[in-house]
Design an enzyme around this catalytic site. Sequence first.
Site, PDB file in Angstrom:
ATOM      1  N   CYS A   1       0.703   1.913  -5.805  1.00 41.51           N
ATOM      2  CA  CYS A   1      -0.191   2.781  -6.558  1.00 41.51           C
ATOM      3  C   CYS A   1       0.388   4.183  -6.711  1.00 41.51           C
ATOM      4  O   CYS A   1       1.156   4.649  -5.874  1.00 41.51           O
ATOM      5  CB  CYS A   1      -1.536   2.887  -5.852  1.00 41.51           C
TER       6      CYS A   1
ATOM      7  N   ARG B   1       0.370   2.463 -11.600  1.00 34.95           N
ATOM      8  CA  ARG B   1       1.319   1.801 -10.713  1.00 34.95           C
ATOM      9  C   ARG B   1       2.710   2.394 -10.921  1.00 34.95           C
ATOM     10  O   ARG B   1       3.089   2.718 -12.046  1.00 34.95           O
ATOM     11  CB  ARG B   1       1.372   0.286 -10.980  1.00 34.95           C
TER      12      ARG B   1
ATOM     13  N   HIS C   1       0.835  -1.202   0.000  1.00 33.10           N
ATOM     14  CA  HIS C   1       0.000   0.000   0.000  1.00 33.10           C
ATOM     15  C   HIS C   1       0.869   1.251   0.000  1.00 33.10           C
ATOM     16  O   HIS C   1       1.916   1.308   0.655  1.00 33.10           O
ATOM     17  CB  HIS C   1      -0.871   0.041   1.259  1.00 33.10           C
TER      18      HIS C   1
END
Length: 278
Positions: free
Chosen positions: A255, A264, A181
Amino acid sequence: MRIPLVQHSTRRRRARYRRVLWSGAEVLVTAGVLVLLLVVHQLWWTNREAREGAERRVEALERAWGAGGGAGPGTGMDAGEGAGPGIGDGSGSGPGDDDGGLDGGPGGGLGRPGGGARDSRPGGTPRSSQAYAVLRIPRLGLRVPVAEGTSRRDVLDKGYVGHYAGTQQPGRQGNFAVAGHRNTHGEPFRRLDRLRSGDEVEVETRNAAYTYVVGRILPRTSPRDTGVIRPVPRSLTRPAYGYDAPGRYLTLTTCTPEYTSRYRMVVWAVLVATRPRG
């Protein structure tokens, strides 16, 4: 002089308007408070909870290694042994989720399902969702567990970095690819854009520590650009980025831009040293 008379019906109508306006204001205030609480939960509480859990997992792994034991059932061998050659099935998060991973079809990320069967894999390789290594990036002050698979619930939302099932394991010939993340749930890859060519990344397993050096960075690509995690990584959408020759690679994906999952970002590193533990 005539004194205007206020009809009872007018008074009742005005009273109804006031009640409607007051009720609407209460609903708006309540909704605002709920949205604020949701933002606080996402941006603060999930980070705190995931970071604390991830740090406890790192400490547990280091204690187990220091005591001469494995990280748990199914890890009798080093994580670098017995890795599979191909890209795994689709699983994990679907499009639109900030999972840091790459979409491999309708199912989402390329890792195998992290919430499925937990039996040991052939050759002693990690079970799905099992934390079995520690990733360290000195420039970012990062120390985070690596778990098998890229399931949101069982891996990424715990603040872990997820290994793309089907890519190689640390230190092996091929591509050891992971996702994490960038925002919320521990956001281990929040500052991944600060990495520069020459920065070191270390991956430690029960039996060895592997040092990689950052070589190339792809600032932005499609979530479906699976070429970046192939054994010889090269972008399918931006072919100028990547490698041409076989080697021992590490791929970090997350991300970009922040607080979105539209694209990405990819960082590639090459193995330069292996140090046995103990």
